[in-house]
Design a protein around this motif. Structure first.
Motif, short mmCIF file in Angstrom:
data_model
loop_
_atom_site.label_atom_id
_atom_site.label_comp_id
_atom_site.label_asym_id
_atom_site.label_seq_id
_atom_site.Cartn_x
_atom_site.Cartn_y
_atom_site.Cartn_z
N VAL A 184 -69.03 -65.81 -17.75
CA VAL A 184 -68.78 -67.21 -18.11
C VAL A 184 -68.33 -68.03 -16.92
O VAL A 184 -67.63 -69.04 -17.07
CB VAL A 184 -67.73 -67.28 -19.25
N ASN A 185 -68.77 -67.62 -15.74
CA ASN A 185 -68.41 -68.32 -14.50
C ASN A 185 -66.89 -68.36 -14.38
O ASN A 185 -66.25 -67.32 -14.45
CB ASN A 185 -69.05 -69.71 -14.50
N ASP A 186 -66.30 -69.56 -14.23
CA ASP A 186 -64.85 -69.64 -14.09
C ASP A 186 -64.18 -70.16 -15.36
O ASP A 186 -63.02 -70.54 -15.35
CB ASP A 186 -64.48 -70.54 -12.91
N PRO A 204 -74.43 -72.06 -24.93
CA PRO A 204 -75.73 -71.60 -24.41
C PRO A 204 -75.77 -71.45 -22.89
O PRO A 204 -76.64 -70.76 -22.36
CB PRO A 204 -76.70 -72.71 -24.87
N TRP A 205 -74.83 -72.07 -22.19
CA TRP A 205 -74.83 -71.99 -20.73
C TRP A 205 -74.30 -70.65 -20.23
O TRP A 205 -74.52 -70.29 -19.07
CB TRP A 205 -73.98 -73.12 -20.14
N MET A 206 -73.58 -69.90 -21.06
CA MET A 206 -73.05 -68.61 -20.62
C MET A 206 -74.14 -67.54 -20.70
O MET A 206 -75.21 -67.76 -21.26
CB MET A 206 -71.85 -68.19 -21.46
N SER A 207 -73.88 -66.39 -20.12
CA SER A 207 -74.88 -65.33 -20.13
C SER A 207 -74.21 -63.97 -20.23
O SER A 207 -72.98 -63.84 -20.09
CB SER A 207 -75.74 -65.38 -18.86
N ILE A 208 -75.03 -62.99 -20.49
CA ILE A 208 -74.57 -61.61 -20.44
C ILE A 208 -74.47 -61.18 -18.99
O ILE A 208 -75.19 -61.67 -18.12
CB ILE A 208 -75.56 -60.70 -21.20
N ALA A 209 -73.57 -60.25 -18.69
CA ALA A 209 -73.44 -59.75 -17.33
C ALA A 209 -74.80 -59.24 -16.84
O ALA A 209 -75.48 -58.51 -17.57
CB ALA A 209 -72.41 -58.63 -17.27
#
Length: 343
Positions: free
Chosen positions: A105-107, A153-158
């Motif tokens: 999730v970035n920061d 939706p902007w987050m991603s899986i590792a």
């Protein structure tokens, strides 16, 4: 307000086999995180696992205190000192580390915290009656990740390289080999979910082949993801969650095959993150099925009670109509599931 007798009622406990499984899960994911940050290339800040754990512990304890007060019993972490607290927190420990390890999730730290709260809290919200007791039916960490994917939706899986970025050569093979061996032993001896794993893997291969034949997609590409560390982790430590999967072999086969089939349908529809969404959908279907059985059995019991009342009014002249044995869940749980894990 509950009286003293009610409030000090003995809380439910896991048996030794379940506790041992939870302990081994917790140790495995802790060691993997330590090695991941030290050697493998985990990209989240090193402080985040501790924040995730603190969030999970607090959420679990607060909800248990509230639940115990409502149910008129003692909290499950009381009565056995430090050992009781540690054993109580195993599920929160596993869920919290899994959430931090599997998402990126970035920061946005608050998104991770929110995800952990959702994952741990779902055990108190999404529940169904199983043999007279309420049990959670959504895989906690999988559901937490699914909610984050839908809301943000902007987050991603590792990313896949996340688990082996700083290694090469034979070590690339060693990591998944260790996970497979450890997971097979754990699921074979303690959770008893090898039928589920087998059905999941066989059906996954079949859906990749069927998609390739019908929709002219690349079959090797569809099968290649099975070689990744993320897939191996999912197979051995997520889809097999004993707290939200059935115990009987036939039901395990249905559950594992169902996840693979739903995954294939999601891929046909070009929907990303199919593993997590498929697991959530199948868990939801199972939860609805358990509720339907509950209402069906309740209606049956009420009908039999009415028939018995009519027979008593008529002086025993009319016999109640028998509806047969009580229906047991086809995807439900054996006696082992009366000790369902909160993982």
């Amino acid at each position: 307000m509950a009286d003293n007798t009610t409030s000090t009622a003995a809380p439910p406990r896991h048996d030794q086999k379940v506790t041992k499984a939870l302990r081994n899960f917790a140790i495995s994911i802790t060691v993997f995180n330590i090695i991941g940050y030290a050697l493998l290339g985990f990209e989240q800040p090193w402080t985040w696992p501790f924040i995730a754990l603190a969030t999970g512990y607090i959420t679990e304890i607060v909800l248990e205190v509230i639940g115990a007060r409502v149910e008129g019993r003692a909290p499950r972490f009381t009565g056995r000192g430090v050992r009781g607290i540690v054993e109580f927190l195993y599920p929160a420990h596993i869920t919290s580390l899994a959430m931090n390890m599997l998402i990126y999730v970035n920061d946005r730290l608050w998104v991770l915290i929110f995800g952990v709260v959702v994952a741990v809290g779902t055990k108190w919200v999404l529940r169904a009656p199983v043999r007279g007791r309420m049990r959670h039916f959504m895989n906690p960490s999988n559901w937490g990740i699914t909610v984050l994917l839908l809301l943000f939706p902007w987050m991603s899986i590792a990313p896949p390289y996340h688990f082996s970025e700083h290694v090469e050569g034979w070590v690339d093979w060693l990591i998944p080999a260790i996970i497979v061996i450890a997971g097979t032993i754990l699921n074979g001896k303690l959770t008893g979910r090898l039928w589920l794993i087998g059905a999941w893997l066989v059906t996954f291969v079949l859906q990749a082949v069927v998609r390739g034949i019908i929709f002219d997609t690349s079959i090797p590409a569809g099968l290649a993801m099975m070689t990744g560390i993320a897939f191996v982790l999912y197979t051995n430590y997520m889809v097999t969650d004993p707290g939200t999967t059935p115990s009987k072999p036939a039901s395990q086969i249905a559950f594992g095959s169902g996840v693979a089939i739903i995954y294939g349908l999601l891929m046909v529809a070009h929907i990303a993150y199919g593993l997590f969404l498929a697991t959530a959908i199948v868990c939801l279907i199972r939860g609805l099925f358990l509720w339907s059985l509950h209402f069906s059995n309740k209606a049956r019991e009420e009908f039999e009670a009415e028939q018995a009342a009519v027979a008593g009014t008529n002086g025993g002249g009319a016999a109640p109509v028998a509806l047969g044995p009580t229906v047991q869940p086809a995807l439900g749980d054996s006696s082992e599931d009366n000790r369902i894990l909160r993982s």
